[in-house]
Design a protein around this motif. Structure first.
Motif, PDB file in Angstrom:
ATOM      1  N   SER A  65      25.483 -36.127  47.146  1.00 17.00           N
ATOM      2  CA  SER A  65      25.053 -34.728  47.268  1.00 17.00           C
ATOM      3  C   SER A  65      26.240 -33.779  47.085  1.00 17.00           C
ATOM      4  O   SER A  65      27.384 -34.199  47.034  1.00 17.00           O
ATOM      5  CB  SER A  65      24.420 -34.479  48.636  1.00 17.00           C
ATOM      6  OG  SER A  65      25.415 -34.120  49.586  1.00 17.00           O
ATOM      7  N   THR A  66      25.927 -32.509  47.037  1.00 17.36           N
ATOM      8  CA  THR A  66      26.924 -31.440  47.108  1.00 17.36           C
ATOM      9  C   THR A  66      26.889 -30.916  48.556  1.00 17.36           C
ATOM     10  O   THR A  66      26.031 -31.342  49.344  1.00 17.36           O
ATOM     11  CB  THR A  66      26.566 -30.302  46.137  1.00 17.36           C
ATOM     12  OG1 THR A  66      25.330 -29.740  46.583  1.00 17.36           O
ATOM     13  CG2 THR A  66      26.412 -30.813  44.712  1.00 17.36           C
ATOM     14  N   PRO A  67      27.764 -29.959  48.916  1.00 14.33           N
ATOM     15  CA  PRO A  67      27.720 -29.432  50.287  1.00 14.33           C
ATOM     16  C   PRO A  67      26.407 -28.730  50.641  1.00 14.33           C
ATOM     17  O   PRO A  67      26.138 -28.485  51.811  1.00 14.33           O
ATOM     18  CB  PRO A  67      28.889 -28.443  50.311  1.00 14.33           C
ATOM     19  CG  PRO A  67      29.851 -28.982  49.309  1.00 14.33           C
ATOM     20  CD  PRO A  67      28.985 -29.516  48.206  1.00 14.33           C
ATOM     21  N   TRP A  88      29.510 -44.599  38.041  1.00 11.38           N
ATOM     22  CA  TRP A  88      29.668 -44.073  39.400  1.00 11.38           C
ATOM     23  C   TRP A  88      29.843 -45.204  40.396  1.00 11.38           C
ATOM     24  O   TRP A  88      29.323 -46.285  40.198  1.00 11.38           O
ATOM     25  CB  TRP A  88      28.495 -43.173  39.796  1.00 11.38           C
ATOM     26  CG  TRP A  88      27.246 -43.859  40.277  1.00 11.38           C
ATOM     27  CD1 TRP A  88      27.023 -44.435  41.503  1.00 11.38           C
ATOM     28  CD2 TRP A  88      26.017 -44.054  39.543  1.00 11.38           C
ATOM     29  NE1 TRP A  88      25.748 -44.952  41.572  1.00 11.38           N
ATOM     30  CE2 TRP A  88      25.107 -44.737  40.398  1.00 11.38           C
ATOM     31  CE3 TRP A  88      25.586 -43.712  38.266  1.00 11.38           C
ATOM     32  CZ2 TRP A  88      23.810 -45.082  40.010  1.00 11.38           C
ATOM     33  CZ3 TRP A  88      24.293 -44.062  37.882  1.00 11.38           C
ATOM     34  CH2 TRP A  88      23.427 -44.736  38.737  1.00 11.38           C
ATOM     35  N   SER A  89      30.591 -44.940  41.464  1.00 13.26           N
ATOM     36  CA  SER A  89      30.643 -45.826  42.626  1.00 13.26           C
ATOM     37  C   SER A  89      30.531 -44.951  43.856  1.00 13.26           C
ATOM     38  O   SER A  89      31.320 -44.019  44.035  1.00 13.26           O
ATOM     39  CB  SER A  89      31.951 -46.606  42.690  1.00 13.26           C
ATOM     40  OG  SER A  89      31.894 -47.698  41.827  1.00 13.26           O
ATOM     41  N   ILE A  90      29.547 -45.260  44.672  1.00 14.13           N
ATOM     42  CA  ILE A  90      29.241 -44.423  45.840  1.00 14.13           C
ATOM     43  C   ILE A  90      29.251 -45.294  47.087  1.00 14.13           C
ATOM     44  O   ILE A  90      28.401 -46.188  47.236  1.00 14.13           O
ATOM     45  CB  ILE A  90      27.867 -43.729  45.655  1.00 14.13           C
ATOM     46  CG1 ILE A  90      27.987 -42.692  44.527  1.00 14.13           C
ATOM     47  CG2 ILE A  90      27.382 -43.105  46.940  1.00 14.13           C
ATOM     48  CD1 ILE A  90      26.757 -41.849  44.303  1.00 14.13           C
ATOM     49  N   PRO A  91      30.240 -45.090  47.985  1.00 14.85           N
ATOM     50  CA  PRO A  91      30.318 -45.944  49.174  1.00 14.85           C
ATOM     51  C   PRO A  91      29.345 -45.497  50.263  1.00 14.85           C
ATOM     52  O   PRO A  91      29.406 -44.362  50.735  1.00 14.85           O
ATOM     53  CB  PRO A  91      31.767 -45.733  49.640  1.00 14.85           C
ATOM     54  CG  PRO A  91      32.149 -44.373  49.130  1.00 14.85           C
ATOM     55  CD  PRO A  91      31.300 -44.070  47.936  1.00 14.85           C
ATOM     56  N   ALA A 116      24.538 -43.173  55.759  1.00 17.11           N
ATOM     57  CA  ALA A 116      25.276 -42.112  55.047  1.00 17.11           C
ATOM     58  C   ALA A 116      26.772 -42.117  55.344  1.00 17.11           C
ATOM     59  O   ALA A 116      27.218 -42.553  56.410  1.00 17.11           O
ATOM     60  CB  ALA A 116      24.694 -40.752  55.422  1.00 17.11           C
ATOM     61  N   THR A 117      27.534 -41.661  54.378  1.00 13.55           N
ATOM     62  CA  THR A 117      28.976 -41.440  54.546  1.00 13.55           C
ATOM     63  C   THR A 117      29.292 -40.010  54.109  1.00 13.55           C
ATOM     64  O   THR A 117      28.478 -39.343  53.474  1.00 13.55           O
ATOM     65  CB  THR A 117      29.806 -42.406  53.679  1.00 13.55           C
ATOM     66  OG1 THR A 117      29.450 -42.207  52.311  1.00 13.55           O
ATOM     67  CG2 THR A 117      29.573 -43.862  54.062  1.00 13.55           C
ATOM     68  N   TYR A 131      27.612 -35.457  51.135  1.00 14.09           N
ATOM     69  CA  TYR A 131      27.332 -36.782  51.702  1.00 14.09           C
ATOM     70  C   TYR A 131      26.984 -37.776  50.603  1.00 14.09           C
ATOM     71  O   TYR A 131      26.585 -37.394  49.498  1.00 14.09           O
ATOM     72  CB  TYR A 131      26.120 -36.723  52.645  1.00 14.09           C
ATOM     73  CG  TYR A 131      26.201 -35.702  53.743  1.00 14.09           C
ATOM     74  CD1 TYR A 131      26.910 -35.960  54.913  1.00 14.09           C
ATOM     75  CD2 TYR A 131      25.537 -34.493  53.618  1.00 14.09           C
ATOM     76  CE1 TYR A 131      26.964 -35.024  55.935  1.00 14.09           C
ATOM     77  CE2 TYR A 131      25.588 -33.539  54.636  1.00 14.09           C
ATOM     78  CZ  TYR A 131      26.298 -33.812  55.783  1.00 14.09           C
ATOM     79  OH  TYR A 131      26.348 -32.883  56.791  1.00 14.09           O
ATOM     80  N   HIS A 132      27.110 -39.053  50.969  1.00 13.92           N
ATOM     81  CA  HIS A 132      26.481 -40.141  50.225  1.00 13.92           C
ATOM     82  C   HIS A 132      25.416 -40.722  51.152  1.00 13.92           C
ATOM     83  O   HIS A 132      25.613 -40.760  52.366  1.00 13.92           O
ATOM     84  CB  HIS A 132      27.493 -41.253  49.925  1.00 13.92           C
ATOM     85  CG  HIS A 132      28.711 -40.794  49.173  1.00 13.92           C
ATOM     86  ND1 HIS A 132      29.992 -40.966  49.655  1.00 13.92           N
ATOM     87  CD2 HIS A 132      28.840 -40.190  47.982  1.00 13.92           C
ATOM     88  CE1 HIS A 132      30.864 -40.483  48.772  1.00 13.92           C
ATOM     89  NE2 HIS A 132      30.195 -40.001  47.763  1.00 13.92           N
ATOM     90  N   PHE A 133      24.326 -41.214  50.604  1.00 14.85           N
ATOM     91  CA  PHE A 133      23.243 -41.713  51.464  1.00 14.85           C
ATOM     92  C   PHE A 133      22.368 -42.676  50.667  1.00 14.85           C
ATOM     93  O   PHE A 133      22.393 -42.679  49.428  1.00 14.85           O
ATOM     94  CB  PHE A 133      22.381 -40.542  51.961  1.00 14.85           C
ATOM     95  CG  PHE A 133      21.990 -39.634  50.833  1.00 14.85           C
ATOM     96  CD1 PHE A 133      20.896 -39.919  50.059  1.00 14.85           C
ATOM     97  CD2 PHE A 133      22.768 -38.530  50.517  1.00 14.85           C
ATOM     98  CE1 PHE A 133      20.569 -39.120  48.973  1.00 14.85           C
ATOM     99  CE2 PHE A 133      22.447 -37.724  49.428  1.00 14.85           C
ATOM    100  CZ  PHE A 133      21.352 -38.021  48.662  1.00 14.85           C
ATOM    101  N   ASP A 134      21.580 -43.454  51.392  1.00 11.76           N
ATOM    102  CA  ASP A 134      20.598 -44.329  50.764  1.00 11.76           C
ATOM    103  C   ASP A 134      19.336 -43.487  50.531  1.00 11.76           C
ATOM    104  O   ASP A 134      18.714 -43.009  51.485  1.00 11.76           O
ATOM    105  CB  ASP A 134      20.320 -45.506  51.726  1.00 11.76           C
ATOM    106  CG  ASP A 134      19.303 -46.479  51.159  1.00 11.76           C
ATOM    107  OD1 ASP A 134      18.270 -46.026  50.638  1.00 11.76           O
ATOM    108  OD2 ASP A 134      19.545 -47.698  51.249  1.00 11.76           O
ATOM    109  N   ALA A 135      18.969 -43.331  49.258  1.00  9.14           N
ATOM    110  CA  ALA A 135      17.875 -42.405  48.906  1.00  9.14           C
ATOM    111  C   ALA A 135      16.558 -42.820  49.568  1.00  9.14           C
ATOM    112  O   ALA A 135      15.798 -41.967  50.036  1.00  9.14           O
ATOM    113  CB  ALA A 135      17.711 -42.353  47.395  1.00  9.14           C
TER     114      ALA A 135
END
Ligand code: FAD
Length: 498
Positions: free
Chosen positions: A50-52, A269-272, A74-75, A157-161
């Motif tokens: 995501s963005t802020p 892309w790599s999203i932790p 989420a991270t 954030y990063h998150f599981d959709a």
């Protein structure tokens, strides 16, 4: 005028974000909201960055990070790293940070350095050196402001959709949203007004507003009301992606940034996340087959057994997002590509704008026309920023990158920005001329052009490493970064979670 009975078709991230926002905002207006989704059809299953703006989304729902982040794996996200987008004589990598108030003492030094560089002086002007989130990202630190500090850092954030959809589904239902798991089998309409939708097992549903969150299916807005996609293939090269999840090597070191690394015919892309890493290769079918893309991604990840998910789309958008009594939200509105993760922001902006317009105006042709103009401007401004990444690349190792650089299909705004950066005119003045068309802020444009080394050859001499302002910036950011904690420590049960 606020609708009384709303039917949402689709239970992906768009559908549940929309249901949550409407239910929260119009709780006191006794609006009935029903969401119909087919679990058999399922959701797209990607979309993890995501963005802020997502922070504001949760704040507007009064949902704390403590509640939603663990539930969605989420991270934190400090920004995006872009390695390998350039050839020789340009930076190996640059960071697109999320700019916040805390950066304000140094941001002018960054802008001035870029300006000097454009004038032929050798001032160091890599964004990585001037923004606090870049330092946090390098050290896997969370952008969460430490105790006793009043300085705010903005972040995404990063998150599981899928988990995000489930979380919002529970939230929206707690506010009274009715949930039906069924397939919409027929839609009845008169001109641009939808009258009813028929489901396989739950009969006929009526509403005065129908929201199309049916994803690429575009069941209501496209298939029923006939909106067609305007293709942006001439601007944006990519129309395919392959996604493969991997496990963390070291769970004590979750990254706090998205990696967007250029590959031979696209980018990866790599999203932790907390429990895994989401990876994918975004590419163009004109240059690469699905099989070769999957092989290249597997090689890059050194992962040869995990399942791969292949996706395809035509980049573009529809023209009327609000048509008659139908509102399109999410992938049914169109899709550009995953670079810079702008699409959930579009979902949010569309819902917020719809709420505002409905509260202030009648649903008539003029209202809808203004609304559609605004949403189109938002998508087209986003498209320009995304295309700029390809337009100023300096790789010569594959036809994909060479063709993208030489692509002459650009909006007049983008052409003007790209040429303006290389001219002697103040870049602020160039940006000001286009302020009505821009979606990304000044900082983002400076970071992109400077980070990609988009300077004339004579402006690219050896960097002046004795530059005092640059040294000061690095010391200042590092001192600030020392006050932040490692993200993994923040998630540890022994520490109180945010
Ligand atoms: C490769 C890729 C990467 C992406 N990465 C990002 C990212 O990092 N960040 C970001 O912001 N966005 C990203 N996106 C976009 C993001 O995935 C979407 O914007 C987001 O998931 C919203 O999707 P949606 O809800 O519109 O569609 P979907 O998730 O596809 O949901 C559609 C819903 O409609 C339902 N449906 C369809 N037809 C019917 C029917 N006949 N009857 C009943 N129900 C029906 C389905 O069951 C489903 O519930 C990415 C997209 C792609 C393709």
């Amino acid at each position: 005028m606020i609708p009384k009975k709303i039917i949402i078709v689709g239970g992906g991230t768009a559908g549940w974000m929309c249901a949550s926002m409407l239910a929260k905002k119009w709780h006191a207006h006794a609006v009935q909201i029903t969401l119909v989704e087919s679990k058999k059809i399922g959701t797209i299953g990607v979309g993890e960055g995501s963005t802020p703006f997502l922070r504001q989304f949760f704040q507007s729902l009064n949902i704390s990070e403590k509640e939603w982040m663990p539930a969605c794996d989420a991270t934190y996200k400090c920004g995006i790293a872009f390695p390998d987008w350039c050839g020789a004589n340009a930076p190996k990598s640059y960071f697109h940070p999320f700019y916040s108030e805390i950066d304000s003492p140094l941001v002018n030094d960054f802008f001035n350095s870029c300006q000097q560089r454009r004038e032929g002086y050798n001032s160091p002007c890599l964004p990585d050196d001037y923004f606090i989130t870049a330092y946090l990202a390098q050290q896997n630190k969370a952008p969460y402001t430490p105790k006793n500090e009043t300085l705010g850092v903005d972040y995404g954030y990063h998150f599981d959709a899928e988990k995000l959809g489930n979380f919002l589904s529970k939230y929206a239902q707690s506010l009274g949203v009715r949930h039906i798991n069924d397939k919409v089998s027929a839609v009845k309409h008169l001109d641009n007004n939808i009258e009813t939708i028929s489901t396989e097992y739950h009969g006929i549903l009526r509403g005065d507003l129908f929201i199309d969150c049916s994803g690429f299916n575009g069941l209501l807005i496209q298939k029923t009301l006939g909106e067609t996609l305007t293709s942006y293939e001439k601007y944006l090269p990519n129309n395919r992606a392959v996604a493969i999840a991997t496990q963390h090597d070291d769970t004590s070191q979750y990254g706090t940034y998205t990696l967007s690394k250029a590959l031979e015919s696209g980018w990866m892309w790599s999203i932790p996340l907390q429990s895994r890493i989401g990876n994918g290769y975004v590419y163009s079918s004109q240059y690469l087959s699905n099989e070769d893309a999957e092989q290249q991604l597997r090689k890059a990840l050194d992962e040869y057994t995990a399942p791969a998910l292949h996706l395809s789309w035509t980049p573009g958008r529809i023209n009327q997002h609000w048509k008659g009594n139908c509102l399109a939200v999410g992938l049914s509105q169109g899709f550009l590509e995953p670079l810079e993760a702008p699409m959930l922001n579009l979902v949010q902006q569309t819902c917020e704008a719809y709420i505002e317009y409905s509260e202030r105006f009648e649903n008539n042709a003029e209202t809808r026309s203004q609304f559609n103009h605004m949403i189109n401007r938002f998508i087209d401004g986003t498209r320009d920023y995304l295309q700029a990444h390809y337009a100023v690349n300096s790789r010569n190792d594959s036809q994909y990158w060479i063709d993208n650089r030489n692509n002459t299909h650009q909006s007049t705004t983008l052409k003007s920005l790209i040429n303006g950066w290389k001219s002697t005119e103040s870049f602020d003045a160039v940006l000001a001329r286009h302020c009505n068309e821009l979606v990304y802020a000044k900082t983002s444009w400076y970071c992109l052009f400077s980070g990609m080394g988009h300077y004339h050859p004579h402006q690219k001499g050896e960097l002046d490493l004795s530059n005092q302002k640059w040294q000061n910036a690095k010391n200042h950011c590092q001192n600030l970064a020392d006050k932040f904690v490692n993200q993994s420590a923040l998630f540890s049960p022994s520490l109180e979670y945010v």
